[in-house]
Design a protein around this motif. Sequence first.
Motif, mmCIF file in Angstrom:
data_model
loop_
_atom_site.group_PDB
_atom_site.id
_atom_site.type_symbol
_atom_site.label_atom_id
_atom_site.label_comp_id
_atom_site.label_asym_id
_atom_site.label_seq_id
_atom_site.Cartn_x
_atom_site.Cartn_y
_atom_site.Cartn_z
ATOM 1 N N SER A 71 47.338 47.314 34.675
ATOM 2 C CA SER A 71 46.963 46.071 35.359
ATOM 3 C C SER A 71 47.585 44.854 34.680
ATOM 4 O O SER A 71 47.806 44.863 33.468
ATOM 5 C CB SER A 71 45.433 45.945 35.336
ATOM 6 O OG SER A 71 45.065 44.697 34.777
ATOM 7 N N PRO A 72 47.875 43.782 35.456
ATOM 8 C CA PRO A 72 48.481 42.573 34.879
ATOM 9 C C PRO A 72 47.574 41.918 33.836
ATOM 10 O O PRO A 72 48.020 41.112 33.038
ATOM 11 C CB PRO A 72 48.645 41.650 36.085
ATOM 12 C CG PRO A 72 48.476 42.494 37.287
ATOM 13 C CD PRO A 72 47.608 43.645 36.877
ATOM 14 N N ARG A 73 46.280 42.308 33.798
ATOM 15 C CA ARG A 73 45.337 41.722 32.822
ATOM 16 C C ARG A 73 45.484 42.391 31.463
ATOM 17 O O ARG A 73 44.920 41.952 30.473
ATOM 18 C CB ARG A 73 43.884 41.948 33.277
ATOM 19 C CG ARG A 73 43.506 41.321 34.570
ATOM 20 C CD ARG A 73 42.011 41.452 34.860
ATOM 21 N NE ARG A 73 41.483 42.815 34.725
ATOM 22 C CZ ARG A 73 40.325 43.168 35.282
ATOM 23 N NH1 ARG A 73 39.622 42.297 35.975
ATOM 24 N NH2 ARG A 73 39.867 44.404 35.151
ATOM 25 N N GLY A 74 46.241 43.488 31.433
ATOM 26 C CA GLY A 74 46.238 44.335 30.234
ATOM 27 C C GLY A 74 47.056 43.841 29.063
ATOM 28 O O GLY A 74 47.793 42.862 29.163
ATOM 29 N N LYS A 75 46.913 44.589 27.956
ATOM 30 C CA LYS A 75 47.719 44.391 26.751
ATOM 31 C C LYS A 75 49.174 44.697 27.145
ATOM 32 O O LYS A 75 49.425 45.655 27.868
ATOM 33 C CB LYS A 75 47.224 45.416 25.718
ATOM 34 C CG LYS A 75 47.715 45.292 24.326
ATOM 35 C CD LYS A 75 47.073 46.302 23.355
ATOM 36 C CE LYS A 75 46.142 47.336 23.952
ATOM 37 N NZ LYS A 75 45.577 48.270 22.944
ATOM 38 N N ARG A 76 50.115 43.888 26.716
ATOM 39 C CA ARG A 76 51.507 44.073 27.122
ATOM 40 C C ARG A 76 52.091 45.326 26.483
ATOM 41 O O ARG A 76 51.951 45.556 25.267
ATOM 42 C CB ARG A 76 52.324 42.846 26.718
ATOM 43 C CG ARG A 76 53.798 42.958 26.995
ATOM 44 C CD ARG A 76 54.086 43.018 28.475
ATOM 45 N NE ARG A 76 53.876 41.756 29.130
ATOM 46 C CZ ARG A 76 54.768 40.759 29.053
ATOM 47 N NH1 ARG A 76 55.875 40.921 28.374
ATOM 48 N NH2 ARG A 76 54.534 39.633 29.660
ATOM 49 N N GLU A 108 35.513 46.387 40.131
ATOM 50 C CA GLU A 108 35.382 46.089 38.697
ATOM 51 C C GLU A 108 34.438 47.040 37.969
ATOM 52 O O GLU A 108 34.547 47.240 36.747
ATOM 53 C CB GLU A 108 34.885 44.639 38.524
ATOM 54 C CG GLU A 108 34.915 44.105 37.116
ATOM 55 C CD GLU A 108 36.331 43.944 36.543
ATOM 56 O OE1 GLU A 108 36.489 43.888 35.303
ATOM 57 O OE2 GLU A 108 37.290 43.933 37.362
ATOM 58 N N GLU A 112 43.213 48.253 29.307
ATOM 59 C CA GLU A 112 44.175 47.928 30.366
ATOM 60 C C GLU A 112 45.534 47.673 29.711
ATOM 61 O O GLU A 112 45.613 47.107 28.621
ATOM 62 C CB GLU A 112 43.716 46.681 31.137
ATOM 63 C CG GLU A 112 42.404 46.871 31.891
ATOM 64 C CD GLU A 112 41.970 45.601 32.587
ATOM 65 O OE1 GLU A 112 41.227 44.828 31.953
ATOM 66 O OE2 GLU A 112 42.398 45.385 33.751
ATOM 67 N N SER A 157 49.578 46.271 30.613
ATOM 68 C CA SER A 157 50.455 45.611 31.583
ATOM 69 C C SER A 157 51.913 45.832 31.196
ATOM 70 O O SER A 157 52.233 45.866 30.012
ATOM 71 C CB SER A 157 50.190 44.094 31.585
ATOM 72 O OG SER A 157 51.206 43.433 32.351
ATOM 73 N N ASP A 188 54.259 40.124 33.122
ATOM 74 C CA ASP A 188 53.511 39.065 33.834
ATOM 75 C C ASP A 188 54.067 38.823 35.225
ATOM 76 O O ASP A 188 54.684 37.788 35.496
ATOM 77 C CB ASP A 188 53.546 37.768 33.009
ATOM 78 C CG ASP A 188 52.778 37.930 31.703
ATOM 79 O OD1 ASP A 188 52.960 37.122 30.786
ATOM 80 O OD2 ASP A 188 52.009 38.922 31.622
#
Length: 224
Positions: free
Chosen positions: A86-91, A118, A127, A129, A132
């Motif tokens: 998910s885009p909210r996640g740790k890169r 959710e 999560e 990502s 971005d």
Amino acid sequence: MKIDILTLFPEMFEGPFSCSILKRAQESGLLSIRIHNIRDYADNKHHKADDYPFGGGAGLVMMAQPIFDCMDAVLRDGPARRILLSPRGKRLSPELAQELAREERLLLLCGHYEGIDERVMTVIDEEVSIGDYVLTGGELPAMVLTDCLARFIPGVLGSEDSVVEESFSDGRLEYPQYTRPADFRGLRVPEVLLGGNHKKIQEWRSGQSELKTRLTRPDLMEKR
Ligand code: 4FV
């Protein structure tokens, strides 16, 4: 290592995992990848797995029940590190990929449409990502994560050196590569690479990495 991938579009995974290095890694038993169709676990007569968001808004949200039941079934034979793309996640980074490659088992959940209910986060460990920007689904990120971490599994790449000497391994971009013929349409390979003097070759390569990184990724220089 075992990776279970949960998705509404299992057919998307046919290509990437059935050729080249990832195919060989599975054939040699270094990596086992299982794809699960979340819709198979939808307990309603039309196998509906997504619905309109409470509170209104555009698009559809993946329902909790099919995901929970799919995860229960998949994890019946043992625990796994449960990751939602998910885009909210740790890169995703080489360091994170190396860490994940040391795990016994991963479960990757692919969201789609506007996302997932959710309440599924109550059975997710973290999560991740890949960048971005927003994609149509978590399927491509799951493929990217799998490909990236597989390279850190000992034996998957021909030689371990490949992951030692590559872009980002020392915070710099990799040096240019060349192969035969030495002269292609008048475009010649740098003489130093043909001279066999490994010290000179190493110096040239290091210089090229520095130059390319300074020119195209100065942010990496700062980070370093
Ligand atoms: C994504 C990313 C990503 C968001 C909504 C799937 C989409 C849709 N995942 N890194 N960037 N996911 O854009 O991991 O459900």
